[in-house]
Design a protein around this motif. Structure first.
Motif, PDB file in Angstrom:
ATOM      1  N   GLU A 196       0.824  -1.207   0.000  1.00 21.17           N
ATOM      2  CA  GLU A 196       0.000   0.000   0.000  1.00 21.17           C
ATOM      3  C   GLU A 196       0.860   1.261   0.000  1.00 21.17           C
ATOM      4  O   GLU A 196       0.466   2.281  -0.577  1.00 21.17           O
ATOM      5  CB  GLU A 196      -0.959  -0.041   1.178  1.00 21.17           C
ATOM      6  CG  GLU A 196      -2.000  -1.145   0.984  1.00 21.17           C
ATOM      7  CD  GLU A 196      -2.842  -1.436   2.214  1.00 21.17           C
ATOM      8  OE1 GLU A 196      -2.610  -0.811   3.275  1.00 21.17           O
ATOM      9  OE2 GLU A 196      -3.728  -2.307   2.103  1.00 21.17           O
ATOM     10  N   ALA A 197       2.062   1.181   0.587  1.00 24.32           N
ATOM     11  CA  ALA A 197       2.985   2.324   0.538  1.00 24.32           C
ATOM     12  C   ALA A 197       3.436   2.586  -0.897  1.00 24.32           C
ATOM     13  O   ALA A 197       3.567   3.733  -1.312  1.00 24.32           O
ATOM     14  CB  ALA A 197       4.191   2.067   1.443  1.00 24.32           C
ATOM     15  N   VAL A 198       3.657   1.530  -1.666  1.00 25.48           N
ATOM     16  CA  VAL A 198       4.009   1.709  -3.084  1.00 25.48           C
ATOM     17  C   VAL A 198       2.857   2.394  -3.812  1.00 25.48           C
ATOM     18  O   VAL A 198       3.073   3.327  -4.600  1.00 25.48           O
ATOM     19  CB  VAL A 198       4.374   0.367  -3.755  1.00 25.48           C
ATOM     20  CG1 VAL A 198       4.565   0.547  -5.254  1.00 25.48           C
ATOM     21  CG2 VAL A 198       5.623  -0.230  -3.123  1.00 25.48           C
ATOM     22  N   ALA A 199       1.637   1.984  -3.532  1.00 25.67           N
ATOM     23  CA  ALA A 199       0.473   2.612  -4.173  1.00 25.67           C
ATOM     24  C   ALA A 199       0.406   4.106  -3.823  1.00 25.67           C
ATOM     25  O   ALA A 199       0.129   4.937  -4.698  1.00 25.67           O
ATOM     26  CB  ALA A 199      -0.814   1.913  -3.751  1.00 25.67           C
ATOM     27  N   ARG A 200       0.672   4.428  -2.580  1.00 26.22           N
ATOM     28  CA  ARG A 200       0.666   5.854  -2.189  1.00 26.22           C
ATOM     29  C   ARG A 200       1.764   6.625  -2.905  1.00 26.22           C
ATOM     30  O   ARG A 200       1.568   7.777  -3.313  1.00 26.22           O
ATOM     31  CB  ARG A 200       0.807   5.986  -0.671  1.00 26.22           C
ATOM     32  CG  ARG A 200      -0.443   5.597   0.090  1.00 26.22           C
ATOM     33  CD  ARG A 200      -0.375   5.974   1.567  1.00 26.22           C
ATOM     34  NE  ARG A 200       0.718   5.334   2.272  1.00 26.22           N
ATOM     35  CZ  ARG A 200       0.670   4.110   2.819  1.00 26.22           C
ATOM     36  NH1 ARG A 200      -0.432   3.387   2.706  1.00 26.22           N
ATOM     37  NH2 ARG A 200       1.710   3.627   3.462  1.00 26.22           N
ATOM     38  N   GLN A 201       2.925   5.998  -3.086  1.00 26.38           N
ATOM     39  CA  GLN A 201       4.025   6.661  -3.805  1.00 26.38           C
ATOM     40  C   GLN A 201       3.672   6.887  -5.276  1.00 26.38           C
ATOM     41  O   GLN A 201       3.983   7.928  -5.839  1.00 26.38           O
ATOM     42  CB  GLN A 201       5.309   5.829  -3.703  1.00 26.38           C
ATOM     43  CG  GLN A 201       5.990   5.934  -2.360  1.00 26.38           C
ATOM     44  CD  GLN A 201       6.604   7.299  -2.149  1.00 26.38           C
ATOM     45  OE1 GLN A 201       7.253   7.863  -3.035  1.00 26.38           O
ATOM     46  NE2 GLN A 201       6.380   7.848  -0.979  1.00 26.38           N
ATOM     47  N   VAL A 202       3.024   5.907  -5.885  1.00 27.08           N
ATOM     48  CA  VAL A 202       2.573   6.074  -7.279  1.00 27.08           C
ATOM     49  C   VAL A 202       1.640   7.274  -7.371  1.00 27.08           C
ATOM     50  O   VAL A 202       1.791   8.136  -8.237  1.00 27.08           O
ATOM     51  CB  VAL A 202       1.888   4.799  -7.803  1.00 27.08           C
ATOM     52  CG1 VAL A 202       1.212   5.052  -9.148  1.00 27.08           C
ATOM     53  CG2 VAL A 202       2.883   3.651  -7.911  1.00 27.08           C
ATOM     54  N   ALA A 203       0.674   7.340  -6.452  1.00 29.42           N
ATOM     55  CA  ALA A 203      -0.285   8.448  -6.457  1.00 29.42           C
ATOM     56  C   ALA A 203       0.406   9.781  -6.186  1.00 29.42           C
ATOM     57  O   ALA A 203       0.027  10.802  -6.755  1.00 29.42           O
ATOM     58  CB  ALA A 203      -1.383   8.182  -5.434  1.00 29.42           C
ATOM     59  N   ALA A 204       1.423   9.782  -5.332  1.00 29.62           N
ATOM     60  CA  ALA A 204       2.153  11.020  -5.044  1.00 29.62           C
ATOM     61  C   ALA A 204       2.961  11.468  -6.267  1.00 29.62           C
ATOM     62  O   ALA A 204       3.051  12.661  -6.552  1.00 29.62           O
ATOM     63  CB  ALA A 204       3.072  10.827  -3.838  1.00 29.62           C
ATOM     64  N   LEU A 205       3.543  10.510  -6.973  1.00 30.47           N
ATOM     65  CA  LEU A 205       4.320  10.840  -8.170  1.00 30.47           C
ATOM     66  C   LEU A 205       3.435  11.308  -9.311  1.00 30.47           C
ATOM     67  O   LEU A 205       3.845  12.137 -10.122  1.00 30.47           O
ATOM     68  CB  LEU A 205       5.146   9.636  -8.618  1.00 30.47           C
ATOM     69  CG  LEU A 205       6.300   9.264  -7.697  1.00 30.47           C
ATOM     70  CD1 LEU A 205       6.873   7.904  -8.085  1.00 30.47           C
ATOM     71  CD2 LEU A 205       7.382  10.331  -7.730  1.00 30.47           C
ATOM     72  N   ASP A 206       2.222  10.774  -9.388  1.00 32.82           N
ATOM     73  CA  ASP A 206       1.270  11.168 -10.428  1.00 32.82           C
ATOM     74  C   ASP A 206      -0.123  11.207  -9.818  1.00 32.82           C
ATOM     75  O   ASP A 206      -0.809  10.191  -9.750  1.00 32.82           O
ATOM     76  CB  ASP A 206       1.301  10.187 -11.599  1.00 32.82           C
ATOM     77  CG  ASP A 206       0.356  10.598 -12.720  1.00 32.82           C
ATOM     78  OD1 ASP A 206      -0.402  11.588 -12.567  1.00 32.82           O
ATOM     79  OD2 ASP A 206       0.366   9.915 -13.756  1.00 32.82           O
ATOM     80  N   PRO A 207      -0.548  12.390  -9.354  1.00 35.47           N
ATOM     81  CA  PRO A 207      -1.858  12.511  -8.700  1.00 35.47           C
ATOM     82  C   PRO A 207      -3.038  12.114  -9.591  1.00 35.47           C
ATOM     83  O   PRO A 207      -4.121  11.854  -9.081  1.00 35.47           O
ATOM     84  CB  PRO A 207      -1.934  13.984  -8.307  1.00 35.47           C
ATOM     85  CG  PRO A 207      -0.515  14.434  -8.243  1.00 35.47           C
ATOM     86  CD  PRO A 207       0.208  13.636  -9.294  1.00 35.47           C
ATOM     87  N   THR A 208      -2.828  12.027 -10.901  1.00 35.76           N
ATOM     88  CA  THR A 208      -3.917  11.601 -11.782  1.00 35.76           C
ATOM     89  C   THR A 208      -3.959  10.083 -11.953  1.00 35.76           C
ATOM     90  O   THR A 208      -4.877   9.564 -12.589  1.00 35.76           O
ATOM     91  CB  THR A 208      -3.790  12.253 -13.170  1.00 35.76           C
ATOM     92  OG1 THR A 208      -2.609  11.763 -13.818  1.00 35.76           O
ATOM     93  CG2 THR A 208      -3.729  13.772 -13.063  1.00 35.76           C
ATOM     94  N   ALA A 209      -2.973   9.393 -11.402  1.00 35.72           N
ATOM     95  CA  ALA A 209      -2.896   7.938 -11.578  1.00 35.72           C
ATOM     96  C   ALA A 209      -4.049   7.241 -10.865  1.00 35.72           C
ATOM     97  O   ALA A 209      -4.402   7.590  -9.737  1.00 35.72           O
ATOM     98  CB  ALA A 209      -1.564   7.415 -11.042  1.00 35.72           C
ATOM     99  N   ARG A 210      -4.611   6.280 -11.548  1.00 34.73           N
ATOM    100  CA  ARG A 210      -5.601   5.381 -10.943  1.00 34.73           C
ATOM    101  C   ARG A 210      -4.810   4.152 -10.529  1.00 34.73           C
ATOM    102  O   ARG A 210      -4.302   3.424 -11.377  1.00 34.73           O
ATOM    103  CB  ARG A 210      -6.672   4.998 -11.951  1.00 34.73           C
ATOM    104  CG  ARG A 210      -7.533   6.136 -12.424  1.00 34.73           C
ATOM    105  CD  ARG A 210      -8.382   5.629 -13.614  1.00 34.73           C
ATOM    106  NE  ARG A 210      -9.325   6.614 -14.076  1.00 34.73           N
ATOM    107  CZ  ARG A 210      -9.065   7.542 -14.981  1.00 34.73           C
ATOM    108  NH1 ARG A 210      -7.873   7.611 -15.533  1.00 34.73           N
ATOM    109  NH2 ARG A 210      -9.988   8.398 -15.354  1.00 34.73           N
ATOM    110  N   VAL A 211      -4.691   3.901  -9.239  1.00 35.86           N
ATOM    111  CA  VAL A 211      -3.867   2.793  -8.768  1.00 35.86           C
ATOM    112  C   VAL A 211      -4.632   1.998  -7.722  1.00 35.86           C
ATOM    113  O   VAL A 211      -5.378   2.566  -6.914  1.00 35.86           O
ATOM    114  CB  VAL A 211      -2.509   3.289  -8.224  1.00 35.86           C
ATOM    115  CG1 VAL A 211      -2.678   4.208  -7.039  1.00 35.86           C
ATOM    116  CG2 VAL A 211      -1.588   2.134  -7.888  1.00 35.86           C
ATOM    117  N   ALA A 212      -4.456   0.682  -7.767  1.00 33.01           N
ATOM    118  CA  ALA A 212      -5.103  -0.198  -6.796  1.00 33.01           C
ATOM    119  C   ALA A 212      -4.143  -1.335  -6.470  1.00 33.01           C
ATOM    120  O   ALA A 212      -3.294  -1.701  -7.276  1.00 33.01           O
ATOM    121  CB  ALA A 212      -6.396  -0.767  -7.374  1.00 33.01           C
ATOM    122  N   CYS A 213      -4.305  -1.886  -5.278  1.00 32.12           N
ATOM    123  CA  CYS A 213      -3.556  -3.069  -4.872  1.00 32.12           C
ATOM    124  C   CYS A 213      -4.457  -4.284  -5.052  1.00 32.12           C
ATOM    125  O   CYS A 213      -5.674  -4.189  -4.892  1.00 32.12           O
ATOM    126  CB  CYS A 213      -3.138  -2.959  -3.404  1.00 32.12           C
ATOM    127  SG  CYS A 213      -2.098  -1.534  -3.055  1.00 32.12           S
TER     128      CYS A 213
END
Length: 126
Positions: A28-45
């Motif tokens: 889930e920390a990786v997912a948060r980092q993805v979202a922080a790097l690209d706030p438009t990213a749709r990411v799920a675990c």
């Protein structure tokens, strides 16, 4: 539908799963980092077993949120049986269920030279 809507990307971070709830924290920390790097990213675990959501549930949630392309990123160190055999079957099931969505399956992250180099540097850290 606009070109942007037609190509909207969703990212599924796919991991094994564990009965220990704390095991999910780095995923889930990786997912948060993805979202922080690209706030438009749709990411799920998503998880193979022992914990929810599974790949199908996570992918369908991204699609319901507008994703028209889904990139599946296996957070595994190597190409063991789960990544080599189980995961491709799950992706094929998704393709059959949603032929209107483009699914791509990335190699296991542990196979990436940058990840290997990072792990080597971490082993040398004091």
């Amino acid at each position: 539908m606009t070109v942007a809507a037609a190509s909207a990307l969703g990212i599924v971070l796919f991991a094994h799963g564990s009965r220990d709830e704390r095991w999910r924290e780095p995923v889930e920390a990786v997912a948060r980092q993805v979202a922080a790097l690209d706030p438009t990213a749709r990411v799920a675990c998503a998880y193979l077993e022992l914990v929810a959501p599974d790949l199908r549930t996570a992918a369908l949630a991204l699609i319901a949120g507008g994703a028209r392309r889904v990139r599946i990123v296996p957070l595994f160190l190597g190409m063991g049986r789960h990544v080599r055999e189980d995961l491709p079957l799950l992706v094929e099931e998704l393709r059959a269920l949603r032929p209107d969505v483009a699914f791509s399956l990335q190699p296991a992250v542990g196979e990436d030279p940058e990840v290997i180099a990072l792990l080597a540097r971490k082993a040398l850290d004091s």
